[in-house]
Write an enzyme that holds these catalytic residues in place. Structure first.
Site, PDB file in Angstrom:
ATOM      1  N   GLU A 211       0.882  -0.962  -0.020  1.00 18.11           N
ATOM      2  CA  GLU A 211       0.183   0.219  -0.410  1.00 18.11           C
ATOM      3  C   GLU A 211       0.346   1.405   0.144  1.00 18.11           C
ATOM      4  O   GLU A 211       0.252   2.060  -1.126  1.00 18.11           O
ATOM      5  CB  GLU A 211      -0.637   0.296   0.767  1.00 18.11           C
ATOM      6  CG  GLU A 211      -2.212   1.507   1.663  1.00 18.11           C
ATOM      7  CD  GLU A 211      -1.219   2.604   2.102  1.00 18.11           C
ATOM      8  OE1 GLU A 211      -2.040   3.202   2.062  1.00 18.11           O
ATOM      9  OE2 GLU A 211      -0.405   2.266   3.012  1.00 18.11           O
ATOM     10  N   ASP A 234      -7.576   1.017   7.719  1.00 19.77           N
ATOM     11  CA  ASP A 234      -6.706   1.639   8.018  1.00 19.77           C
ATOM     12  C   ASP A 234      -6.555   2.563   9.586  1.00 19.77           C
ATOM     13  O   ASP A 234      -7.589   3.543  10.206  1.00 19.77           O
ATOM     14  CB  ASP A 234      -6.724   2.418   6.936  1.00 19.77           C
ATOM     15  CG  ASP A 234      -4.835   2.355   6.423  1.00 19.77           C
ATOM     16  OD1 ASP A 234      -3.914   3.085   7.525  1.00 19.77           O
ATOM     17  OD2 ASP A 234      -4.624   2.742   5.221  1.00 19.77           O
ATOM     18  N   HIS A 321       3.693   7.523  10.738  1.00 20.91           N
ATOM     19  CA  HIS A 321       5.327   7.580  10.372  1.00 20.91           C
ATOM     20  C   HIS A 321       6.313   8.440  10.459  1.00 20.91           C
ATOM     21  O   HIS A 321       7.066   8.371  10.250  1.00 20.91           O
ATOM     22  CB  HIS A 321       5.028   8.312   8.279  1.00 20.91           C
ATOM     23  CG  HIS A 321       4.231   7.072   7.541  1.00 20.91           C
ATOM     24  ND1 HIS A 321       4.138   7.950   6.260  1.00 20.91           N
ATOM     25  CD2 HIS A 321       3.123   5.766   7.662  1.00 20.91           C
ATOM     26  CE1 HIS A 321       3.510   6.761   5.704  1.00 20.91           C
ATOM     27  NE2 HIS A 321       3.325   6.346   6.777  1.00 20.91           N
TER      28      HIS A 321
END
Length: 356
Positions: A211, A234, A321
């Site tokens: 992804e 998600d 992230h």
């Protein structure tokens, strides 16, 4: 959270699954999901599927991506320092001074991302934001020849940060994006299997690959499975901490439940059903708006073939992230409950179409 479920979540998060190299994480997922499924299988690139009530109708796909952002060995200099290429949305600035593992063909190789001490940068007028090609990894060797005995160009690299608990039901890890999704769809199968409720729908829990570099695995498996309806799980950006503009990014809070997204790829009738089952089960929902795209696998799935009725359910995630992503386990537990309720609500042969 149920002890076995928490152990599964820890295993998923702590098992390296760099984009394009997801096999170990996929094996862990299949081992857990398999006992709750009628059958399991994987395809050419490692997308994995666990099917419950095979032959039912409609076919419901519950999808989440297994890969995590990573780096790869790109160049080794004469002194044995390793320069990298990013795979997915790696932030070079926060990757400096981190411990890493290079997943080499002969086993893991430990290293650190080098960081110049501030004492040696006093003459710098202002700090420079590093680019990915500025980063270098020290694996404790002194020459390219020595390094090449251990690693080679293309070997994937992940950070070493692992799962831990904070307090008030919050947890921290490097890769909740998106192991929480693959956890949730597997847990949904468990809830459905253990409820012994008669399902009309065929439920396909999917742990898909790649992804982070273009929604690639979702395109592959959605085309192959040809589901009638799809729910994607998600993470989404929590905005409940300092410096984040709610006016720009919305008001999404950790601990206030999962989010449902409105607009674009999110089919209005599927979203309405999610809202209805959430209300019936007293599951709190937060709401998000989108513009041209959701930035998730939903974007790839909904236009596959002639169009698949799809919707996105997300877990609020602080510091996405990064090595310190923070989520609420209480929020996470609500997602399988919501997915299971949606699956149980489906009538035989039901279709979702926009009302004209």
């Amino acid at each position: 959270m149920r002890e076995q479920s928490l152990t599964f979540l820890k295993t998923l998060v702590n098992t390296p699954s760099p984009v394009g190299h997801e096999a170990r994480g996929q094996r862990a997922w299949l081992d857990y999901a398999g006992p709750f499924a009628d059958e399991t299988f994987s395809d050419a690139y490692g997308n994995c599927v666990a099917v419950l009530n095979k032959g039912g109708s409609p076919r419901l796909m519950l999808a989440a991506h297994a890969d995590e952002i990573a780096m790869a060995v790109n160049y080794i200099n004469d002194e044995g320092f390793i320069y990298v290429r990013k795979m997915g949305g790696v932030d070079a600035a926060i990757t400096k001074a981190q411990r890493v593992v290079i997943h080499a063909r002969n086993g893991p190789v430990k290293g650190v991302v080098g960081n110049v001490a501030p004492h040696l940068m006093k003459d710098e007028k202002e700090a420079k934001v590093p680019k990915i090609h500025d980063l270098f990894i020290d694996i404790g060797v002194s020459s390219r020849k020595e390094a090449e005995k251990l690693v080679r160009t293309g070997d994937p690299i992940t950070l070493t940060d692992e799962f831990d608990l904070l307090r008030n039901g919050l947890a921290v890890a490097r890769a909740f994006d998106n192991r929480i999704g693959t956890f949730a769809v597997a847990e949904t199968l468990r809830l459905l299997k253990e409820s012994k409720a008669k399902l009309q729908a065929e439920v396909c829990a999917v742990s898909n690959v790649q992804e982070e570099v273009g929604l690639l695995g979702a395109r592959q498996i959605a085309y192959s499975l040809k589901p009638d309806v799809a729910l994607v799980v998600d993470v989404t950006h929590a905005t409940d901490y300092p410096t984040v503009s709610k006016a720009q990014h919305g008001d999404t809070r950790v601990g206030k439940g999962p989010t449902v997204t409105h607009g674009g790829c999110n089919h209005p009738e599927v979203v309405a059903r999610i809202e209805a089952v959430a209300k019936a089960r007293k599951i709190p929902l937060q709401h998000e708006a989108m513009s041209s795209s959701s930035g998730t696998d939903t974007d790839a799935i909904f236009w596959t073939r002639g169009g698949i009725a799809s919707a996105l359910i997300s877990l609020p995630n602080r510091y996405m992230h990064s090595p310190v992503e923070v989520v609420s386990l209480k929020d996470l537990e609500l997602i399988p409950e919501l997915l299971a309720a949606f699956a149980a609500s489906l009538k035989k042969g039901e279709e979702f179409k926009v009302k004209i």
